[in-house]
Design a protein around this motif. Structure first.
Motif, short mmCIF file in Angstrom:
data_model
loop_
_atom_site.label_atom_id
_atom_site.label_comp_id
_atom_site.label_asym_id
_atom_site.label_seq_id
_atom_site.Cartn_x
_atom_site.Cartn_y
_atom_site.Cartn_z
N GLU A 77 -31.99 -48.64 46.57
CA GLU A 77 -33.13 -49.51 47.12
C GLU A 77 -33.15 -50.97 46.63
O GLU A 77 -32.73 -50.94 45.39
N GLY A 78 -33.62 -51.94 47.30
CA GLY A 78 -33.93 -53.20 46.74
C GLY A 78 -32.82 -54.26 46.61
O GLY A 78 -32.94 -55.35 46.39
N ALA A 79 -31.61 -53.78 47.32
CA ALA A 79 -30.37 -54.73 47.52
C ALA A 79 -29.49 -54.24 48.52
O ALA A 79 -29.31 -53.10 48.78
N GLY A 80 -29.00 -55.04 49.29
CA GLY A 80 -27.94 -54.87 50.41
C GLY A 80 -26.46 -54.75 49.56
O GLY A 80 -26.29 -55.44 48.62
N ILE A 81 -25.54 -53.96 50.25
CA ILE A 81 -24.25 -54.23 49.67
C ILE A 81 -23.44 -54.49 51.00
O ILE A 81 -23.59 -53.91 51.94
N ALA A 82 -22.37 -55.23 50.51
CA ALA A 82 -21.41 -55.70 51.73
C ALA A 82 -20.33 -54.79 51.96
O ALA A 82 -20.07 -54.23 50.85
N GLN B 106 -24.03 -62.12 57.63
CA GLN B 106 -24.33 -63.40 57.93
C GLN B 106 -25.58 -63.86 58.56
O GLN B 106 -25.99 -63.38 59.55
N CYS B 107 -26.35 -64.60 57.72
CA CYS B 107 -27.80 -65.18 58.38
C CYS B 107 -27.36 -65.84 59.45
O CYS B 107 -26.36 -66.47 59.75
N GLY C 92 -29.47 -61.54 49.76
CA GLY C 92 -30.99 -61.84 49.73
C GLY C 92 -31.87 -60.86 48.89
O GLY C 92 -31.35 -59.88 48.16
N PHE C 93 -33.33 -61.09 49.16
CA PHE C 93 -34.08 -60.49 48.38
C PHE C 93 -34.67 -59.42 49.08
O PHE C 93 -35.12 -59.62 50.51
N VAL C 94 -34.65 -58.08 48.89
CA VAL C 94 -35.20 -56.89 49.70
C VAL C 94 -36.45 -56.39 49.10
O VAL C 94 -36.67 -56.19 48.07
N GLU C 95 -37.37 -56.38 50.22
CA GLU C 95 -38.66 -55.73 49.91
C GLU C 95 -39.20 -55.06 51.13
O GLU C 95 -39.28 -55.22 52.17
N GLY C 96 -39.17 -53.60 50.87
CA GLY C 96 -39.41 -52.68 51.95
C GLY C 96 -38.23 -52.86 52.78
O GLY C 96 -37.00 -52.82 52.52
N PRO C 97 -38.72 -52.72 54.18
CA PRO C 97 -37.33 -52.64 55.25
C PRO C 97 -37.13 -54.10 55.50
O PRO C 97 -36.48 -54.49 56.59
N TYR C 98 -37.49 -55.01 54.80
CA TYR C 98 -37.29 -56.62 55.06
C TYR C 98 -36.35 -57.08 54.06
O TYR C 98 -36.39 -56.90 52.77
N VAL C 99 -35.23 -58.05 54.65
CA VAL C 99 -34.57 -58.81 53.74
C VAL C 99 -34.84 -60.32 53.96
O VAL C 99 -34.67 -60.90 55.09
N GLU C 100 -35.01 -60.85 52.94
CA GLU C 100 -35.20 -62.45 52.80
C GLU C 100 -33.95 -63.23 52.43
O GLU C 100 -33.39 -63.00 51.31
N CYS C 101 -33.33 -63.99 53.46
CA CYS C 101 -32.30 -65.00 53.13
C CYS C 101 -32.31 -65.91 51.87
O CYS C 101 -33.39 -66.38 51.76
N PHE D 131 -31.08 -68.66 51.45
CA PHE D 131 -31.01 -70.06 51.42
C PHE D 131 -32.41 -70.60 51.88
O PHE D 131 -32.97 -71.52 51.20
N HIS D 132 -33.25 -70.23 52.98
CA HIS D 132 -34.26 -70.86 53.40
C HIS D 132 -35.32 -69.87 53.66
O HIS D 132 -36.27 -69.94 54.44
N GLN D 133 -35.25 -68.66 53.13
CA GLN D 133 -36.32 -67.55 53.11
C GLN D 133 -36.67 -67.03 54.64
O GLN D 133 -37.68 -66.52 54.99
N GLY D 134 -35.59 -67.07 55.34
CA GLY D 134 -35.68 -66.36 56.73
C GLY D 134 -35.73 -64.83 56.52
O GLY D 134 -35.00 -64.41 55.56
N ARG D 135 -36.47 -64.32 57.11
CA ARG D 135 -36.62 -62.74 57.12
C ARG D 135 -36.31 -61.93 58.25
O ARG D 135 -36.72 -62.29 59.24
N PHE D 136 -35.69 -60.87 57.94
CA PHE D 136 -35.14 -59.94 58.93
C PHE D 136 -35.74 -58.49 58.59
O PHE D 136 -35.94 -58.15 57.56
N ASP D 137 -35.98 -57.80 59.69
CA ASP D 137 -36.23 -56.25 59.74
C ASP D 137 -34.79 -55.46 59.56
O ASP D 137 -34.01 -55.85 60.68
N VAL D 138 -34.26 -55.04 58.41
CA VAL D 138 -32.97 -54.45 58.34
C VAL D 138 -32.89 -53.37 59.16
O VAL D 138 -31.93 -52.72 59.52
N ARG D 139 -34.20 -52.69 59.83
CA ARG D 139 -33.97 -51.34 60.69
C ARG D 139 -33.52 -51.88 61.95
O ARG D 139 -32.97 -50.85 62.64
N THR D 140 -33.92 -53.32 62.43
CA THR D 140 -33.70 -53.27 63.80
C THR D 140 -32.80 -54.86 63.95
O THR D 140 -32.19 -55.06 64.71
N GLY D 141 -32.53 -55.51 62.78
CA GLY D 141 -32.09 -57.06 62.82
C GLY D 141 -33.13 -57.99 63.28
O GLY D 141 -32.61 -59.31 63.37
N ALA D 142 -34.37 -57.61 63.73
CA ALA D 142 -35.23 -58.59 64.19
C ALA D 142 -35.57 -59.60 63.14
O ALA D 142 -35.75 -59.30 62.09
#
Ligand code: FES
Length: 103
Positions: free
Chosen positions: A15-20, A43-44, A54-63, A65-76
């Motif tokens: 939890e807390g980080a993605g792996i490529a 890729q962002c 990126g920085f992972v918090e709950g189901p969200y990852v923050e890019c 570079f410019h702090q764009g945020r995605f929901d990792v469950r859906t990609g939204a």
């Protein structure tokens, strides 16, 4: 048709980080959220940053570079300058391994 491909050991995720992972040349990142595994493109959609950094918090990852945020469950996209979702990949966990449907 499906193309389930073994990409990682479940034990390698945390939890807390993605792996490529790079199955069949794809650039994908795996996330573990509350015991569930999710996969999106690494890729962002805003620039050349990798969401595995990126920085992972709950189901969200923050890019990173410019702090764009995605929901990792859906990609939204859910915040920051990003306007396009990242692709979300079907995941299953079987036999202690993480499988992605690459079709
Ligand atoms: Fe990801 Fe800009 S490159 S938010």
């Amino acid at each position: 048709m499906s193309n389930w491909t073994d990409v990682a050991a479940e034990a390698d995720l945390f939890e807390g980080a993605g792996i490529a992972v790079e199955p069949e040349g794809q650039d994908i990142v795996l996330f573990s959220v509350d015991g569930e595994v999710f996969a999106t493109d690494n890729q962002c959609t805003h620039g050349l940053a990798k969401l595995c950094d990126g920085f992972v918090e709950g189901p969200y990852v923050e890019c990173p570079f410019h702090q764009g945020r995605f929901d990792v469950r859906t990609g939204a996209c859910v915040g920051g300058p990003v306007t396009e979702p990242v692709k979300s990949w079907p995941v299953k966990v079987e036999g202690g391994r993480v499988w992605l449907d690459l079709d």
